[in-house]
Design an enzyme around this catalytic site. Structure first.
Site, PDB file in Angstrom:
ATOM      1  N   ASN A  65      51.800  38.872  45.139  1.00 49.45           N
ATOM      2  CA  ASN A  65      51.989  38.946  46.582  1.00 49.45           C
ATOM      3  C   ASN A  65      52.684  40.273  46.918  1.00 49.45           C
ATOM      4  O   ASN A  65      53.874  40.435  46.645  1.00 49.45           O
ATOM      5  CB  ASN A  65      52.822  37.744  47.036  1.00 49.45           C
ATOM      6  CG  ASN A  65      53.062  37.722  48.540  1.00 49.45           C
ATOM      7  OD1 ASN A  65      52.798  38.699  49.235  1.00 49.45           O
ATOM      8  ND2 ASN A  65      53.579  36.608  49.030  1.00 49.45           N
ATOM      9  N   CYS A 120      54.799  39.336  55.531  1.00 51.39           N
ATOM     10  CA  CYS A 120      53.441  39.336  54.964  1.00 51.39           C
ATOM     11  C   CYS A 120      52.354  39.479  56.030  1.00 51.39           C
ATOM     12  O   CYS A 120      51.222  39.816  55.725  1.00 51.39           O
ATOM     13  CB  CYS A 120      53.198  38.072  54.151  1.00 51.39           C
ATOM     14  SG  CYS A 120      54.300  37.949  52.749  1.00 51.39           S
ATOM     15  N   HIS A 155      45.552  37.516  53.252  1.00 52.03           N
ATOM     16  CA  HIS A 155      46.800  37.882  52.586  1.00 52.03           C
ATOM     17  C   HIS A 155      46.821  37.185  51.226  1.00 52.03           C
ATOM     18  O   HIS A 155      46.441  36.027  51.106  1.00 52.03           O
ATOM     19  CB  HIS A 155      47.990  37.432  53.437  1.00 52.03           C
ATOM     20  CG  HIS A 155      49.295  37.522  52.704  1.00 52.03           C
ATOM     21  ND1 HIS A 155      49.684  38.657  52.025  1.00 52.03           N
ATOM     22  CD2 HIS A 155      50.287  36.606  52.519  1.00 52.03           C
ATOM     23  CE1 HIS A 155      50.861  38.433  51.468  1.00 52.03           C
ATOM     24  NE2 HIS A 155      51.241  37.199  51.741  1.00 52.03           N
TER      25      HIS A 155
HETATM   26  N1  ACO Z   1      58.127  28.654  36.113  1.00 53.30           N
HETATM   27  C1  ACO Z   1      58.191  27.392  35.711  1.00 53.30           C
HETATM   28  N2  ACO Z   1      58.587  26.383  36.513  1.00 53.30           N
HETATM   29  C2  ACO Z   1      58.910  26.687  37.786  1.00 53.30           C
HETATM   30  C3  ACO Z   1      58.858  28.008  38.260  1.00 53.30           C
HETATM   31  C4  ACO Z   1      58.449  29.018  37.374  1.00 53.30           C
HETATM   32  N3  ACO Z   1      58.344  30.295  37.742  1.00 53.30           N
HETATM   33  N4  ACO Z   1      59.237  28.007  39.557  1.00 53.30           N
HETATM   34  C5  ACO Z   1      59.508  26.734  39.883  1.00 53.30           C
HETATM   35  N5  ACO Z   1      59.316  25.928  38.808  1.00 53.30           N
HETATM   36  C6  ACO Z   1      59.470  24.484  38.730  1.00 53.30           C
HETATM   37  C7  ACO Z   1      60.369  23.948  39.814  1.00 53.30           C
HETATM   38  O1  ACO Z   1      61.727  24.058  39.446  1.00 53.30           O
HETATM   39  C8  ACO Z   1      59.910  22.512  39.915  1.00 53.30           C
HETATM   40  O2  ACO Z   1      60.492  21.776  38.889  1.00 53.30           O
HETATM   41  P1  ACO Z   1      61.024  20.286  39.166  1.00 53.30           P
HETATM   42  O3  ACO Z   1      59.801  19.521  39.575  1.00 53.30           O
HETATM   43  O4  ACO Z   1      61.580  19.889  37.854  1.00 53.30           O
HETATM   44  O5  ACO Z   1      62.029  20.412  40.263  1.00 53.30           O
HETATM   45  C9  ACO Z   1      58.407  22.601  39.622  1.00 53.30           C
HETATM   46  O6  ACO Z   1      58.209  23.866  38.956  1.00 53.30           O
HETATM   47  C10 ACO Z   1      57.525  22.524  40.846  1.00 53.30           C
HETATM   48  O7  ACO Z   1      58.025  23.425  41.850  1.00 53.30           O
HETATM   49  P2  ACO Z   1      57.355  23.546  43.289  1.00 53.30           P
HETATM   50  O8  ACO Z   1      58.118  24.530  44.074  1.00 53.30           O
HETATM   51  O9  ACO Z   1      57.162  22.185  43.867  1.00 53.30           O
HETATM   52  O10 ACO Z   1      55.919  24.115  42.886  1.00 53.30           O
HETATM   53  P3  ACO Z   1      54.663  24.348  43.790  1.00 53.30           P
HETATM   54  O11 ACO Z   1      53.501  23.686  43.211  1.00 53.30           O
HETATM   55  O12 ACO Z   1      54.956  24.111  45.248  1.00 53.30           O
HETATM   56  O13 ACO Z   1      54.407  25.911  43.621  1.00 53.30           O
HETATM   57  C11 ACO Z   1      54.809  28.001  44.789  1.00 53.30           C
HETATM   58  C12 ACO Z   1      55.425  26.842  43.991  1.00 53.30           C
HETATM   59  C13 ACO Z   1      53.869  28.772  43.902  1.00 53.30           C
HETATM   60  C14 ACO Z   1      55.943  28.900  45.260  1.00 53.30           C
HETATM   61  C15 ACO Z   1      54.039  27.469  46.019  1.00 53.30           C
HETATM   62  O14 ACO Z   1      54.819  26.514  46.689  1.00 53.30           O
HETATM   63  C16 ACO Z   1      53.643  28.542  46.994  1.00 53.30           C
HETATM   64  O15 ACO Z   1      52.795  29.366  46.739  1.00 53.30           O
HETATM   65  N6  ACO Z   1      54.210  28.532  48.212  1.00 53.30           N
HETATM   66  C17 ACO Z   1      53.815  29.450  49.276  1.00 53.30           C
HETATM   67  C18 ACO Z   1      54.264  30.858  49.041  1.00 53.30           C
HETATM   68  C19 ACO Z   1      53.809  31.701  50.208  1.00 53.30           C
HETATM   69  O16 ACO Z   1      52.687  31.626  50.654  1.00 53.30           O
HETATM   70  N7  ACO Z   1      54.683  32.495  50.787  1.00 53.30           N
HETATM   71  C20 ACO Z   1      54.314  33.134  52.048  1.00 53.30           C
HETATM   72  C21 ACO Z   1      54.254  34.537  52.011  1.00 53.30           C
HETATM   73  S1  ACO Z   1      55.629  35.316  51.291  1.00 53.30           S
HETATM   74  C22 ACO Z   1      56.377  36.335  52.463  1.00 53.30           C
HETATM   75  O17 ACO Z   1      56.163  36.255  53.653  1.00 53.30           O
HETATM   76  C23 ACO Z   1      57.410  37.316  51.990  1.00 53.30           C
END
Ligand code: ACO
Length: 325
Positions: A282, A114, A252
């Site tokens: 993304n 990214c 980004h």
């Molecule tokens: N739909 C519904 N529920 C979901 C989904 C979904 N698509 N995905 C995960 N959940 C659930 C999980 O299973 C979890 O359930 P549990 O509590 O029963 O275990 C719950 O939702 C919470 O999951 P988290 O992973 O803790 O959710 P979070 O609030 O952290 O959001 C997210 C997840 C959106 C991925 C966030 O952490 C994020 O944006 N992270 C950074 C991503 C990023 O910036 N990546 C860098 C660039 S990418 C690259 O370089 C290729």
């Protein structure tokens, strides 16, 4: 006289197919509400089966060349930032060069996930500063849909496909200060000790296929906010400016909450931030040039505006660039 590399023009390409959060509800156990609340994403574009990353890159590059009002023969380099090349080799950049009628010169891909576009822009700037090229087509292009596990709801709802491009060219009218147009500073980082937080579970020299994205989202989120804020602070300090001097933050586009947290840390109002994550998801290395192009095309970003570009991605990698447009 100071040599600078200025952004002469921008271009972009988005595949036709729109995949909405509602559509995703039929593919994995998710909801529009969850995706919107956690990431800010409402829809993303998905390339057709017969569309490769190079096809997206070529369209974005073509538009940037048209917008610059130049002939392809006047370009002497192509750098493509991508994590999803058509083939293991040759580079996407060599196909772009040939298909757009750009003459023989330097052409290669940059892989920093990214953060790829910031790395590519910085590399092109270095070539121009050292007189190795005078005008480089710099592209960020991704077909992220090709490396998603469409059964993994924690990743497949977050990514999209697209390409953005800039023409970076030499300018010799600089005064050597912040009033100059062009790339004013770049700041690149990687911490390879964190490579297992975000990766694909495959590759040519291991499994023999490209694999799928594995992401430890919660940890990445934490580092993203910290690294983005750190690198932005470093960029401001290196140029002896404050966030109030920035006309536009072009981040980004991974997650609206990460962008909002970064803006808040900087005390930068959201109306100075270019946001496309809602419509694009993304798009990895394509996200910054896509956002840049959108804000240039709709007239928000004007010549002379001071832009701060910043990104963070797999590696972990992160970086920023201060650019006077
Ligand atoms: N739909 C519904 N529920 C979901 C989904 C979904 N698509 N995905 C995960 N959940 C659930 C999980 O299973 C979890 O359930 P549990 O509590 O029963 O275990 C719950 O939702 C919470 O999951 P988290 O992973 O803790 O959710 P979070 O609030 O952290 O959001 C997210 C997840 C959106 C991925 C966030 O952490 C994020 O944006 N992270 C950074 C991503 C990023 O910036 N990546 C860098 C660039 S990418 C690259 O370089 C290729």
């Amino acid at each position: 006289m100071t040599i600078r590399s200025i952004i002469r023009a921008t271009g972009a390409y988005l595949p036709k197919k729109i995949l909405t959060n509602k559509d995703l509800e039929g593919i994995v156990d998710t909801s529009d509400e969850w995706i919107t609340q956690r990431s800010g994403i409402k829809e993303r574009r998905i390339a057709a089966d017969d569309q490769a990353t190079s096809d997206l890159a070529i369209e974005a590059g073509r538009q940037a060349i048209e917008n610059a009002g130049i002939d392809p023969s006047e370009i002497d380099g192509v750098i493509v930032a991508t994590t999803t090349p058509d083939k293991t080799f040759p580079a996407v950049a060599v196909k772009v060069q040939a298909e757009l009628g750009i003459p023989v010169g330097l052409a290669f891909d940059v892989q920093a996930v990214c953060t790829g576009f910031v790395y590519a822009l910085s590399t092109a700037d270095a070539f121009i500063q050292t007189a190795k090229a005078r005008r480089i087509l710099v592209i960020g292009a991704e077909k992220m849909s090709s490396i998603l596990n469409w059964e993994d709801r924690t990743t497949c709802v977050l990514f999209g496909d697209g390409a953005g491009a800039v023409i970076l060219e030499v300018d010799e009218n600089g005064q050597g200060d912040l009033s100059d147009r062009g790339v004013l500073s770049t700041h690149l980082y990687a911490n390879g000790a964190q490579r297992d937080l975000l990766y694909t579970d495959g590759g040519p020299s291991t499994t023999g296929d490209s694999g799928h994205i594995i992401m430890h989202g919660r940890e990445i989120f934490k580092y993203a906010v910290r690294y983005m804020a750190d690198v932005v602070k470093e960029t401001l300090e290196a140029n002896d400016i404050t966030a109030a001097d920035i006309d536009w933050l072009v981040p980004h586009q991974a997650n609206k909450r990460i962008i909002e947290a970064t803006a808040k840390k900087l005390d930068l109002p959201m109306d100075k931030v270019v946001l496309t994550v809602e419509k694009h998801g993304n798009t990895s290395a394509a996200s910054i040039p896509l956002a840049l192009h959108e804000a240039v095309a709709d007239g928000r970003i004007k010549q002379g505006d001071l832009l701060l570009l910043e990104a963070m991605g797999g590696g972990l990698t992160w970086g920023a660039a201060l650019v006077r447009f």
